[in-house]
Design a protein around this motif. Sequence first.
Motif, short mmCIF file in Angstrom:
data_model
loop_
_atom_site.label_atom_id
_atom_site.label_comp_id
_atom_site.label_asym_id
_atom_site.label_seq_id
_atom_site.Cartn_x
_atom_site.Cartn_y
_atom_site.Cartn_z
N TRP A 80 -5.08 3.98 3.72
CA TRP A 80 -5.60 3.68 2.39
C TRP A 80 -7.10 3.95 2.40
O TRP A 80 -7.83 3.45 3.24
CB TRP A 80 -5.34 2.21 2.03
N TYR A 127 -8.85 9.97 -3.15
CA TYR A 127 -8.22 8.77 -2.61
C TYR A 127 -6.97 9.15 -1.83
O TYR A 127 -6.35 10.18 -2.09
CB TYR A 127 -7.91 7.75 -3.72
N TYR A 144 -3.42 7.50 0.50
CA TYR A 144 -2.49 6.39 0.67
C TYR A 144 -1.33 6.88 1.54
O TYR A 144 -1.10 8.09 1.67
CB TYR A 144 -1.97 5.90 -0.68
N GLN A 149 4.41 6.16 -0.71
CA GLN A 149 3.87 5.38 -1.82
C GLN A 149 3.74 6.27 -3.07
O GLN A 149 3.49 7.46 -2.97
CB GLN A 149 2.48 4.83 -1.46
N THR A 172 -0.16 1.25 -6.43
CA THR A 172 1.06 1.99 -6.10
C THR A 172 2.26 1.06 -6.23
O THR A 172 2.14 -0.10 -6.64
CB THR A 172 1.00 2.56 -4.67
N TYR A 226 -5.43 -1.08 -4.28
CA TYR A 226 -6.57 -0.74 -3.44
C TYR A 226 -7.77 -0.38 -4.30
O TYR A 226 -7.63 0.28 -5.34
CB TYR A 226 -6.23 0.42 -2.51
#
Length: 452
Positions: A17, A41, A43, A47, A112, A117
């Motif tokens: 993350w 970003y 993840y 997800q 998600t 986050y």
Amino acid sequence: MLLIILLLLPGVLSNQWSVSYVSLSPVCAARGSNVSINCRYEYPDGQQVQRVMWCSMRSNHGYCAVKPYVYDESNNNQKNFQYIGDKTSNCSLLISNIDQTHSGEYKFRFITNGKKYTGDPGVNILVDGVLSNQWSVSYVSLSPVCAARGSNVSINCRYEYPDGQQVQRVMWCSMRSNHGYCAVKPYVYDETNNNQKNFQYIGDKTSNCSLLISNIDQTHSGEYKFRFITNGDKYTGDPGVNILVDDLKVSMSRSRENGSTIVGDSLNLTCTLSCSGNLADVQWFKNRDLIRHSEPVLTFSRVTAEDSGNYSCSLRNFKTTSSEEITIYIEDVTGFPTVLIIVLILVSLVFIATAVILIRRRKAIMKEKSVKEREEVKDSLYSTIQPQKKLHQKNHTGYSEANKNLPGAEDVQQEDEVQYSSVTIKPKELLQVSANTEQENDSTIYSAVMNG
């Protein structure tokens, strides 16, 4: 004025993350300009992003867990804020007609199907009240931009011009087909005409002069310049920005310097781009099937025979950038002694079986030969005895007749008979014939004596 922070490629995933801003240092913006806060970003795989938001620390706090948001895809969006990212990896935010009220720290937050986050700390923006009064084109970097063949490359830039000027036309040119200040055609992008299909203008007629090059290849390498025309002048950003295009390559390093790679060895496969120091996220393929590994280095601490195959890499979500395959063959020497023993046993069994068959066949031949020799001996012995019997009969009769009146004749006759019986070896039938013959001879001799 639009301030561009970073050149980003969309579609980057990871196993962690994170939210990455271009700079955590304060970004200085002129009042009335447009500012783009570029970020990305990441993840974990599996997800799925459901919601994205941007918040300002002037109206929020902490991790932006609650409203208000300067941007929220569901509602409550402020008119000066536009989300220009996506739900994959790009989280960029555009602030239009910025003023002092927009100064402060901004953070990106996403949700998600499994977690929430926030990118903390965020990025700070400082707004002053001075407008530009000069001509300029600013590229993000004057250093060569390294691109993998088959990827998409964004050349981000901003341009400025004096107050009162109005932009009428924007163009991009390549020094492969143009020269100097790009005063004449051809252009890779011209809003009026003659646009090449791989080039897309993603800027505006205010301050953003960004250019997107899709499915880039080696023919797109070179220097690019932005040129714009206002109602009062013309201006070209010189020098431009250079782009280098190369293929991804897979290199191998292993613990065994010489000879074949065997089970238990360690080796590394590294995805590299010659014009770039480090790659961020990549994806790996074995026999053209995707491997769940996003690091540029694929490590095998102890290889097995199942690790043999053809390996390649590409930028994540850009399979068009795939490298050439490298073939790895792992020798399974651990099973070699067992196989050798089995082979030797099988060969030995075949040899033994063949030897037994040959010995039995030889014995049968010898036995058959012995039987034939015995039969030949019997036949030869019988044929030899028959003439001897006739000769004995003649001699015996003649001897009796010639010597019947001699003294000792009877003893001589008996002695001859003993000699005859001692050398004669006959079958049962032959002995019977001999006995009958001797009886007849005796009768003859007896008759001769009586008549005498």
